[in-house]
Enzyme design. Sequence first.
Site: not given
Length: 381
Positions: A118, A126, A239
């Site tokens: 989260g 952003t 990621e």
Amino acid sequence: MSDAQQAIRDICDSIIKRVDRAYVAGCGKKGEFPEKLWRLWADTGLLAMGLPEEYGGAGGQVSDIVLALDLLHQAGLMLPLAVPNYMSRSPILKHGTEAQKRKYLPPTATGEAFFSFGITEPDSGTNTFKIKTTARRRDDGAYVINGQKAYMTAFKESAHTLLVARTSPYDPKDRKSGISLFIVDTKSPGISSSVMEIAMYLPEKNYMVYYDDVVVPAENRLGAEGQGLEALFDSLNPERLFVAAMNVGQADHVLNKAVEYAKIRAPFDTPIGAYQSIQHPMALAKTHIEAARTMLYLAAERYDSGGKIGLEANMVKILSSEAIRDAANIAMTTFGGAGVDLASDILPFFLAAKNAEVAPVNNQIILSYIAERALGLPKSY
Ligand SMILES: Cc1cc2nc3c(=O)[nH]c(=O)nc-3n(C[C@H](O)[C@H](O)[C@H](O)COP(=O)(O)OP(=O)(O)OC[C@H]3O[C@@H](n4cnc5c(N)ncnc54)[C@H](O)[C@@H]3O)c2cc1C
């Protein structure tokens, strides 16, 4: 190909034989959690990859996870919730206490529990520095969390969430401090959530999550107070690679579907795949996929051998989003009217391609990063 990589290929093949694209597409249409696929990821040991054995993992590195994500997404087995699960481990491994590692990591290897992530908020988007969710320290050391997070993938299904919150107000002179990371039990009193209407036919739901005086024990803070950005950045490069693997895998999947259709669809008797207006964009999309894939595997290897990959990870994210954009775009053209008929199963990839430009970070800000770091141009924002 190494023995370990061949073993991953074999595992992926065995999953692809037991669960197909129709199952995942069906879960996406119905908004159902893909339990069968999730169990296979866990039971075959794929979820344990990238985690040291002492914490219940199977060892292996980022390149192994990249390979598995690429192969499974080539078969159309989309599973975005795998990403927060894998990426939450790096900050815990690097910045967590021994007790945190022993408590939270092993269940992520068996699939028994997983992490959501989260950071995004309705107003900050952003700009992570602008987040408003606060963690106020009480006299007994515990933190009280208040705020709201948006788009949280599989929040309700996750056991824990890695929450990014402010422990002190934004200071323009020291932008990097003031943000802390917390491991939060998603069933904590004071947390509520609502499902967002994300029309992407994904196999998991996205949630708006509200924190209202949620008490988090001090031992759940990850890393030093106010220094969460450093821990966070540790998880962002892997990621980008995981997301890129999903993008190139899906790009291949949707392009292959279009190619097969173009070989048989013949409104003027000649298969449409013979027309250059169809085959050239297909050939270009395939070229972009392989270019993105090559850079992806090189960046993953460099990361695994301890190299810095800030630039490469960002370049790969852009290249992979362009690869899926090109593949999904020509697939929609090839299918004509059938492209928007869900029965053809092309539209979910077209939507995924648009999302690949925006999430987990938009291509525009990545271009700014590349312009600054690789070209020495001034910062624009
Ligand atoms: C399906 C899905 C799943 C998601 N899952 C999660 C999750 O699990 N956890 C989580 O925390 N978040 C999640 N997100 C949120 C995602 O990370 C954000 O949508 C993304 O970071 C962009 O933020 P935003 O949508 O607020 O866009 P904004 O920040 O509002 O930006 C909008 C547009 O403005 C432009 N822009 C913004 N800043 C700049 C700049 N500096 N320079 C140039 N152009 C700029 C870009 O074109 C951008 O697309 C998810 C989103 C989606 C759609």
